[in-house]
Write an enzyme that holds these catalytic residues in place. Structure first.
Site, PDB file in Angstrom:
ATOM      1  N   GLY A  90      22.540 -13.101  22.834  1.00  0.00           N
ATOM      2  CA  GLY A  90      21.029 -12.795  22.942  1.00  0.00           C
ATOM      3  C   GLY A  90      20.415 -12.009  21.562  1.00  0.00           C
ATOM      4  N   SER A  91      19.344 -11.718  21.609  1.00  0.00           N
ATOM      5  CA  SER A  91      18.990 -11.082  21.223  1.00  0.00           C
ATOM      6  C   SER A  91      19.286  -9.157  21.007  1.00  0.00           C
ATOM      7  CB  SER A  91      16.715 -11.340  21.966  1.00  0.00           C
ATOM      8  OG  SER A  91      16.538 -11.846  21.869  1.00  0.00           O
ATOM      9  N   THR A  92      20.486  -8.600  21.605  1.00  0.00           N
ATOM     10  CA  THR A  92      20.636  -7.915  21.304  1.00  0.00           C
ATOM     11  C   THR A  92      21.000  -7.719  19.769  1.00  0.00           C
ATOM     12  OG1 THR A  92      22.738  -8.259  22.397  1.00  0.00           O
ATOM     13  CG2 THR A  92      21.071  -7.142  23.663  1.00  0.00           C
TER      14      THR A  92
END
Length: 486
Positions: A216-218
């Site tokens: 995801g956004s990591t």
């Protein structure tokens, strides 16, 4: 008669030669495979009849061999077995070995080449063989904090020392009790192993190192790093941040979390895009950078490579180019076929914290022989420079913004500046609650600990409302506090 005698002598010589070849083959060439054959009872008695060395954390044995009154003489015993199982693994008559027990078996069993002096000493004195102690890098307070904070949720926590790569904590849940597999009651041990192996919860799998998840956004940290390294962007560069973004070659629009707009003007700085985790900005940025730049940056942090810590890890994945632009867009925000272990995401944060250099992760500090002399010690080793020191500093400032006034405020620590990044990752059909992430490090100006937290299926919230900021960030905060308070 002479002809018959010669024939008989020839036959006898051939038989002696065959016997000599057979004996030589068994003693020298086939010895290792015969010794390792699970049907070789003699090998089992030698292994389990040895005082196997302890696995030590913070000066205390978390795995040790204790004398027992049976034909095996010793049985493996695990203090706080469930807490340390992802690291220690198990040592079992029925199911073999895993984790540190497997990776460091030669030292623990006392059979490593480096221990030849100990074996000679035992031979001369008539002492029983004794294994060496394997000391881990784990911080007991951080390990307990990760365990407590994760609670009953399914997921994993990894903490690293950025400057060395030392693993300070590694927790995976659901887990197992290795004592159930170490018992010498073979029926009981076999039943326990079958139950664990067949469980849908996969408790024998170390979620921190052997399972890969959409990050995801990591992963936006990697995309941001690629942008800064290109020389075409800085943290203050203005990027497009529309309400929706439709990549080239597709009719499927990418939206922001909750369908919100990132900016009234449709554009914002790269730093602000990371601070609020703007999907449309990073998807469009990824397409501009291209698949090769994203893969090169991901691999600089360790993607597409497995590591020995010392047990093996799964390789995190960034797909090989060429990639359709629509999938480049979703890859740039950590979706599509991008996959990562929690260890890998911790390495991304640790690399940024360490001025751009990624250190090789390791969990064994040193090995001591039966005389407590150090016979092996792990020295920190760099895997390479992922980004320049200047890029690392810009990323750090951007990550501070995430924690101080963005999506990661749940990781704030009073009196300490924390840098971090949240993640919320869709998986499966997309209807399941998302996996939620947080990664970061502290103190931001003098990093002592980098951490990654991954909680499956929205954790305790268990709905689409779950986010990395709400679920994972507080867990990371607890682990960082434990390290900083030591």
């Amino acid at each position: 008669m002479n002809k018959t005698a010669r024939r008989l002598a020839s036959i006898v010589m051939v038989m002696f030669l065959a016997l000599l070849v057979s004996t030589t083959w068994i003693q020298f060439f086939a010895a290792e495979s015969l010794n390792n054959d699970p049907r070789n009872a003699r090998t089992l008695y030698e292994q389990f009849g040895t005082d196997r060395g302890p696995i030590v954390v913070g000066g205390e044995a978390v795995a040790d061999s204790v004398p027992v009154d049976d034909e095996w003489n010793y049985q493996r015993e695990y203090a706080q077995g469930r807490l340390y199982a992802p690291l220690t693994g198990y040592y079992s008559l029925v199911s073999g070995t895993s984790g540190i027990e497997r990776a460091e078996n030669d030292f623990l069993a006392g059979s490593a080449d480096a221990l030849w002096a100990d074996r000679l000493q035992n031979l001369l004195t008539g002492s029983d063989p004794q294994g060496s102690a394997v000391e881990l890098t784990v911080n007991p307070a951080a390990q307990q904090a990760a365990w407590d904070a994760l609670g009953d949720q399914r997921g994993a926590v990894v903490a690293l020392e950025p400057s060395t790569g030392r693993i300070l904590a590694m927790v995976s849940k659901p887990t197992f009790d290795p004592n159930e597999l170490a018992t010498h009651d073979t029926k009981q041990a076999n039943d326990a192993y079958l139950a664990l192996s067949n469980s849908d919860d996969k408790p024998l799998n170390n979620r921190a190192t052997s399972e890969i998840y959409p990050p995801g956004s990591t992963f936006k940290l990697v995309t941001a790093a690629a942008a800064l390294e290109s020389g075409d962007y800085t943290a203050e560069s203005v990027v497009d941040a529309p309400e929706t973004y439709t990549p080239p070659g597709t009719n499927s629009a990418i939206r922001n979390y909750g369908g919100t707009s990132c900016s009234p003007s449709g554009e914002q700085t790269l730093a602000d895009a990371l601070r609020i985790s703007c999907n449309t900005a990073f998807a469009q940025l990824g397409v501009s950078l291209g698949d090769e730049a994203l893969q090169e940056q991901a691999e600089a942090f360790g993607f597409n490579e497995s590591f020995a810590v010392p047990f093996g890890t799964a390789a995190s994945v960034f797909p090989d180019p060429p990639i359709d632009p629509a999938f480049v867009a979703t890859s740039a925000i950590g979706q599509w076929d991008v996959r990562a272990t929690p260890l890998q995401i911790a390495m991304v944060s640790a690399g940024i914290a360490n001025d751009g250099e990624v250190m090789e992760p390791h969990s064994v500090a040193r090995v001591r022989d039966q005389n407590l002399d150090v016979v092996s010690e792990t020295r920190p080793s760099g895997l390479g420079r992922a980004v320049s020191a200047d890029t690392a500093q810009q990323l750090t400032e951007m990550m501070i913004g995430v924690v101080e006034g963005g999506s990661g405020t749940g990781a704030q620590i009073s009196g300490v500046t924390v840098a971090g990044k949240t993640g919320t990752a869709q998986h499966g059909t997309g209807s399941e609650p998302p996996h939620v992430w947080f990664t970061g490090f502290a103190p931001a100006d003098d990093p002592q600990v980098a951490v990654a937290v991954m909680v499956e299926d929205g954790g305790s919230i268990g709905t689409s409302e779950a986010t990395g900021g709400r679920v994972a960030a507080p867990i990371a905060r607890a682990v960082m506090e434990a390290v900083l308070n030591e």
